[in-house]
Enzyme design. Sequence first.
Site, mmCIF file in Angstrom:
data_model
loop_
_atom_site.group_PDB
_atom_site.id
_atom_site.type_symbol
_atom_site.label_atom_id
_atom_site.label_comp_id
_atom_site.label_asym_id
_atom_site.label_seq_id
_atom_site.Cartn_x
_atom_site.Cartn_y
_atom_site.Cartn_z
ATOM 1 N N ALA A 199 4.518 -7.103 -0.123
ATOM 2 C CA ALA A 199 5.707 -7.312 0.722
ATOM 3 C C ALA A 199 6.862 -7.987 -0.002
ATOM 4 O O ALA A 199 7.860 -8.344 0.630
ATOM 5 C CB ALA A 199 5.348 -8.100 1.995
ATOM 6 N N GLY A 200 6.765 -8.136 -1.316
ATOM 7 C CA GLY A 200 7.854 -8.761 -2.053
ATOM 8 C C GLY A 200 9.147 -7.972 -1.994
ATOM 9 O O GLY A 200 10.233 -8.529 -1.784
ATOM 10 N N HIS A 239 2.014 8.438 -1.471
ATOM 11 C CA HIS A 239 3.042 7.727 -2.237
ATOM 12 C C HIS A 239 3.874 8.699 -3.064
ATOM 13 O O HIS A 239 5.078 8.504 -3.243
ATOM 14 C CB HIS A 239 2.380 6.689 -3.141
ATOM 15 C CG HIS A 239 3.351 5.858 -3.904
ATOM 16 N ND1 HIS A 239 4.244 4.992 -3.294
ATOM 17 C CD2 HIS A 239 3.596 5.768 -5.235
ATOM 18 C CE1 HIS A 239 4.982 4.410 -4.211
ATOM 19 N NE2 HIS A 239 4.622 4.856 -5.404
ATOM 20 N N ASP A 268 2.649 -3.472 0.169
ATOM 21 C CA ASP A 268 1.478 -4.097 -0.437
ATOM 22 C C ASP A 268 1.628 -5.621 -0.383
ATOM 23 O O ASP A 268 1.168 -6.256 0.555
ATOM 24 C CB ASP A 268 1.322 -3.592 -1.872
ATOM 25 C CG ASP A 268 0.004 -3.998 -2.497
ATOM 26 O OD1 ASP A 268 -0.712 -4.826 -1.903
ATOM 27 O OD2 ASP A 268 -0.326 -3.499 -3.585
ATOM 28 N N ASP A 277 -28.924 -4.421 -2.419
ATOM 29 C CA ASP A 277 -28.355 -4.357 -3.769
ATOM 30 C C ASP A 277 -26.934 -3.801 -3.792
ATOM 31 O O ASP A 277 -26.359 -3.611 -4.858
ATOM 32 C CB ASP A 277 -29.257 -3.524 -4.688
ATOM 33 C CG ASP A 277 -29.334 -2.056 -4.268
ATOM 34 O OD1 ASP A 277 -28.826 -1.731 -3.166
ATOM 35 O OD2 ASP A 277 -29.901 -1.249 -5.023
ATOM 36 N N LYS A 291 17.488 -1.123 -7.290
ATOM 37 C CA LYS A 291 16.741 -2.254 -7.827
ATOM 38 C C LYS A 291 16.062 -1.848 -9.115
ATOM 39 O O LYS A 291 15.966 -0.678 -9.460
ATOM 40 C CB LYS A 291 15.680 -2.733 -6.828
ATOM 41 C CG LYS A 291 14.556 -1.721 -6.638
ATOM 42 C CD LYS A 291 13.441 -2.237 -5.768
ATOM 43 C CE LYS A 291 12.289 -1.224 -5.757
ATOM 44 N NZ LYS A 291 11.177 -1.622 -4.923
#
Length: 316
Positions: free
Chosen positions: A228-229, A134, A226, A41, A196
Amino acid sequence: MMGFYKGIKVLTGNANRKLAKDICDKMGIDLLDCDVTTFSDGEINVEINETVRGCDVFIIQPTHSPVNDNLMETLILIDACKRASAGRINAVIPYYGYARQDRKTRAREPITAKLVANLLEKAGADRVVTMDLHAGQIQGYFDIPVDHLSAIPVLADYFKDKIDENSTVVSPDLGGVTRARNFANKLNLPIAIIEKRRPRPNVSEVMNVIGDIKGKTCILVDDIIDTAGTICQAAKTLKEMGAKEVYGCASHGVLSGPAIERLLDSDLKEFVITDSIPLPDLPEIRDKIKVVSVAEMFAKALSIISNNESISKIFD
């Protein structure tokens, strides 16, 4: 007898067994016999097959994807050790999931990084050992000791043979300047900064480059990659503005969605990550994506903690 405990016991769930085994090998000990399975389950079941009574227990478990399964495994392992009368329970979380949800930016938004801290404490953790959060302020979410390690020395060491006096360390955003400066200090290099803006989550737009990068070998330094952008767009911009070569590195390779495909098609000559999160074993990525191990650093940290010595030895 180590410290005030009956010795070190290291166990792990299913998140990154290889890293846990590598850490144990560096420490010269065996990984504890522990089975973490799933019922039909979906419920998680933990069976610890050795005694941990009175021991200094280290549970090595990054909480990457599937983040909720790995987090739940961690909490159940902690609870199992507490109920087995472990002397001290140390949650070793090389990658701390939900760390990017560390503050409210909109109305009715949760602070999930704090919720995870509460869960770890409530489960019975006496200490947390993690790496490159982070947001460093997340340490303050805990009312128990937190040892915050950094992969910067390990990553910088990889690039020692790839740089010369014509190299520059680049921060992909203003928030990563301190990280880039620490990295650059290890290699005695100057830094540049990419300014940016991010119109929406996982989408970024490069605005400007502060610093001299023309004709230089650039090393982009980040904490989490994450989708990669950001790093791929940054590499493209640096090349368009005259950079000779562009490398990239990060502490944690989440690599979700199109990340691997983007990295393979990017202007990055190499992309380097640590083994805090296991990388898929795909032959096509081995030439472009490199992995350096943080096992030795964690092994030193665990030994120092168990002996009640100063963790600052690692930073020295």
